[in-house]
Scaffold this motif. Structure first.
Motif, mmCIF file in Angstrom:
data_model
loop_
_atom_site.group_PDB
_atom_site.id
_atom_site.type_symbol
_atom_site.label_atom_id
_atom_site.label_comp_id
_atom_site.label_asym_id
_atom_site.label_seq_id
_atom_site.Cartn_x
_atom_site.Cartn_y
_atom_site.Cartn_z
ATOM 1 N N VAL A 227 -44.262 22.246 -13.514
ATOM 2 C CA VAL A 227 -45.289 23.172 -13.975
ATOM 3 C C VAL A 227 -45.222 24.430 -13.127
ATOM 4 N N GLY A 228 -45.103 25.585 -13.778
ATOM 5 C CA GLY A 228 -45.078 26.848 -13.062
ATOM 6 C C GLY A 228 -46.480 27.291 -12.692
ATOM 7 N N ALA A 229 -46.567 28.480 -12.097
ATOM 8 C CA ALA A 229 -47.861 28.998 -11.656
ATOM 9 C C ALA A 229 -48.617 29.688 -12.783
ATOM 10 N N HIS A 230 -47.900 30.347 -13.695
ATOM 11 C CA HIS A 230 -48.559 31.199 -14.683
ATOM 12 C C HIS A 230 -48.000 30.932 -16.075
ATOM 13 N N PRO A 231 -48.809 31.176 -17.112
ATOM 14 C CA PRO A 231 -48.264 31.283 -18.461
ATOM 15 C C PRO A 231 -47.600 32.642 -18.623
ATOM 16 N N PRO A 232 -46.870 32.872 -19.710
ATOM 17 C CA PRO A 232 -46.157 34.147 -19.851
ATOM 18 C C PRO A 232 -47.068 35.369 -19.883
ATOM 19 N N ARG A 233 -48.254 35.233 -20.447
ATOM 20 C CA ARG A 233 -49.149 36.381 -20.591
ATOM 21 C C ARG A 233 -50.555 35.925 -20.256
ATOM 22 N N THR A 234 -51.286 36.716 -19.473
ATOM 23 C CA THR A 234 -52.560 36.270 -18.939
ATOM 24 C C THR A 234 -53.653 37.301 -19.155
ATOM 25 N N LEU A 235 -54.879 36.847 -18.985
ATOM 26 C CA LEU A 235 -56.026 37.749 -18.957
ATOM 27 C C LEU A 235 -55.934 38.587 -17.684
ATOM 28 N N SER A 236 -55.928 39.927 -17.846
ATOM 29 C CA SER A 236 -55.707 40.784 -16.687
ATOM 30 C C SER A 236 -56.983 41.379 -16.132
ATOM 31 N N THR A 237 -57.899 41.849 -16.994
ATOM 32 C CA THR A 237 -59.165 42.417 -16.531
ATOM 33 C C THR A 237 -60.284 42.002 -17.468
ATOM 34 N N ALA A 238 -61.498 42.024 -16.940
ATOM 35 C CA ALA A 238 -62.684 41.742 -17.745
ATOM 36 C C ALA A 238 -63.839 42.562 -17.196
ATOM 37 N N GLY A 239 -64.735 43.006 -18.070
ATOM 38 C CA GLY A 239 -65.878 43.796 -17.638
ATOM 39 C C GLY A 239 -67.024 43.690 -18.620
ATOM 40 N N LEU A 240 -68.190 44.116 -18.189
ATOM 41 C CA LEU A 240 -69.385 44.058 -19.021
ATOM 42 C C LEU A 240 -69.542 45.338 -19.833
ATOM 43 N N GLU A 241 -69.926 45.179 -21.100
ATOM 44 C CA GLU A 241 -70.274 46.301 -21.958
ATOM 45 C C GLU A 241 -71.637 46.040 -22.568
ATOM 46 N N PRO A 242 -72.625 46.942 -22.388
ATOM 47 C CA PRO A 242 -73.945 46.720 -22.980
ATOM 48 C C PRO A 242 -73.844 46.542 -24.490
ATOM 49 N N LYS A 243 -74.604 45.587 -25.013
ATOM 50 C CA LYS A 243 -74.663 45.373 -26.453
ATOM 51 C C LYS A 243 -75.732 46.279 -27.035
ATOM 52 N N GLY A 248 -80.432 44.289 -21.828
ATOM 53 C CA GLY A 248 -80.170 43.162 -20.936
ATOM 54 C C GLY A 248 -79.110 42.212 -21.453
ATOM 55 N N THR A 249 -78.431 42.559 -22.540
ATOM 56 C CA THR A 249 -77.376 41.722 -23.102
ATOM 57 C C THR A 249 -76.059 42.484 -23.074
ATOM 58 N N TYR A 250 -74.986 41.770 -22.788
ATOM 59 C CA TYR A 250 -73.691 42.416 -22.608
ATOM 60 C C TYR A 250 -72.607 41.637 -23.345
ATOM 61 N N ARG A 251 -71.632 42.361 -23.790
ATOM 62 C CA ARG A 251 -70.400 41.751 -24.273
ATOM 63 C C ARG A 251 -69.371 41.823 -23.151
ATOM 64 N N ILE A 252 -68.412 40.922 -23.212
ATOM 65 C CA ILE A 252 -67.325 40.935 -22.241
ATOM 66 C C ILE A 252 -66.128 41.649 -22.847
ATOM 67 N N ARG A 253 -65.696 42.708 -22.197
ATOM 68 C CA ARG A 253 -64.486 43.406 -22.612
ATOM 69 C C ARG A 253 -63.316 42.803 -21.841
ATOM 70 N N MET A 254 -62.352 42.294 -22.571
ATOM 71 C CA MET A 254 -61.202 41.640 -21.945
ATOM 72 C C MET A 254 -59.929 42.392 -22.290
ATOM 73 N N ASP A 255 -59.065 42.511 -21.328
ATOM 74 C CA ASP A 255 -57.766 43.152 -21.532
ATOM 75 C C ASP A 255 -56.663 42.174 -21.147
ATOM 76 N N TRP A 256 -55.560 42.259 -21.879
ATOM 77 C CA TRP A 256 -54.449 41.343 -21.664
ATOM 78 C C TRP A 256 -53.289 42.085 -21.029
ATOM 79 N N GLY A 257 -52.706 41.496 -20.044
ATOM 80 C CA GLY A 257 -51.506 42.080 -19.460
ATOM 81 C C GLY A 257 -50.303 41.870 -20.368
ATOM 82 N N GLU A 258 -49.223 42.554 -20.044
ATOM 83 C CA GLU A 258 -47.985 42.353 -20.784
ATOM 84 C C GLU A 258 -47.329 41.040 -20.344
ATOM 85 N N ALA A 259 -46.521 40.486 -21.226
ATOM 86 C CA ALA A 259 -45.780 39.276 -20.874
ATOM 87 C C ALA A 259 -44.820 39.574 -19.730
ATOM 88 N N LEU A 260 -44.801 38.700 -18.743
ATOM 89 C CA LEU A 260 -43.955 38.888 -17.576
ATOM 90 C C LEU A 260 -42.864 37.819 -17.543
#
Length: 304
Positions: A227-243, A248-260
């Motif tokens: 078993v390696g350490a990582h899958p080919p492509r991972t969740l790179s960043t996440a942050g809160l965005e007001p709904k 007082g409610t937020y959505r999660i903005r997620m960004d994906w890195g490129e496959a390595l």
């Protein structure tokens, strides 16, 4: 987790005994009961293709979640709060098909308790769209079903297939599914499962099988991998965005890195290189304490 890598070539079990080719010509293995499940839900094409591929190998029953449970791991759900339901379902070519309002681990537990007939001999989970390699083995419901099988005394085989763009943390999106070579993964799975049935491991085991998204004749072969350490492509960043409109409610903005690129001698790197990856997963176990062990020192003080 998993054995040390061996050179590509002949499939071997955890004890290095050869696993012979499945005797397909002999037809169904008499009395062999195979439970097929997944984490993508009862309507997943990969589940249907895999279930039909198992028919020459035994008596097949499908018990799968009634909806998407990707990332559920080996969870059972909050059994003290929920009252899961079971529903009749339909898959072309399969006589016994059920859906459960719970994760794949719960499907396996219920099957072990006899809800769906006589005891099963083997659990096969998949076909997951997206490689379950690297750290994704901890979160995968496909792998979780196989681990739950072993906990109940059965060998489990998890079957996953790479997707276009490599997916995210082992999960493929709907936009990639039209490009899947499902039958290729099913053929590899039938060969591996047939071998496990023909020459079973001496104790309940978990085989994590990851297949490139290619026709079989374009695959380079197979490797037994750690078993390696990582899958080919991972969740790179996440942050809160007001709904909007919901203070007082937020959505999660997620960004994906490129496959390595990954180490070609690991599970993920092998699949990225066009190889079928075989990994026998071991049990979680304790490790040696740190040499200074501050927790032990603190507890000594508590109980002094």
């Amino acid at each position: 987790m998993g054995n040390a890598q061996r050179p590509p070539g002949r499939l071997t079990s955890p004890t290095r005994r050869p696993l012979g080719s499945p005797p397909h010509a002999a037809g169904t293995f008499a009395g062999m009961r195979i439970l097929v499940t997944n984490d993508d839900g009862i309507d997943s094409i990969g589940l249907h293709v895999l279930a039909r591929a198992m028919l020459p190998l035994g008596d097949v029953t499908v018990v799968a979640p009634d909806r998407e449970f990707s990332g559920a791991g080996a969870s059972l759900g909050a059994l003290h709060l929920i009252r899961p339901e079971v529903h009749d379902a339909r898959i072309d070519g399969i006589d016994r098909v059920w859906s459960v309002s719970g994760p794949p681990g719960l499907c396996v537990v219920y099957s072990r308790l006899g809800i769906f007939g006589d005891p099963f001999d083997l659990v096969v989970a998949g076909i997951n769209p997206g490689s379950n390699v690297g750290r994704s083995v901890y979160h995968s419901g496909t792998v979780g079903a196989a681990l739950t099988a072993r906990n109940g005394g059965l060998t489990g085989v998890a079957v996953s297939q790479a997707v276009t763009g490599w997916g995210i943390e082992g999960q493929g999106g709907e936009d990639t599914l039209g490009d899947q070579f499902w039958d290729s993964a099913a053929e590899v799975a039938a060969t591996a499962v047939g071998a496990v049935i023909a020459d079973p491991p001496p104790r309940p085991s978990v085989l994590n099988l990851n297949v490139p998204n290619l026709p079989v004749d374009q695959m380079r072969g197979w490797k037994e991998t750690p078993v390696g350490a990582h899958p080919p492509r991972t969740l790179s960043t996440a942050g809160l965005e007001p709904k909007q409109g919901h203070e007082g409610t937020y959505r999660i903005r997620m960004d994906w890195g490129e496959a390595l690129p990954l180490d070609p001698d690991t599970d993920g790197g092998a699949v990225m290189g066009g190889w079928v990856s075989l990994t026998w997963l071991g049990h979680l176990s304790g490790s040696d304490a740190p040499s200074d062990n501050p927790v032990a020192t603190a507890l000594d003080g508590l109980f002094a």
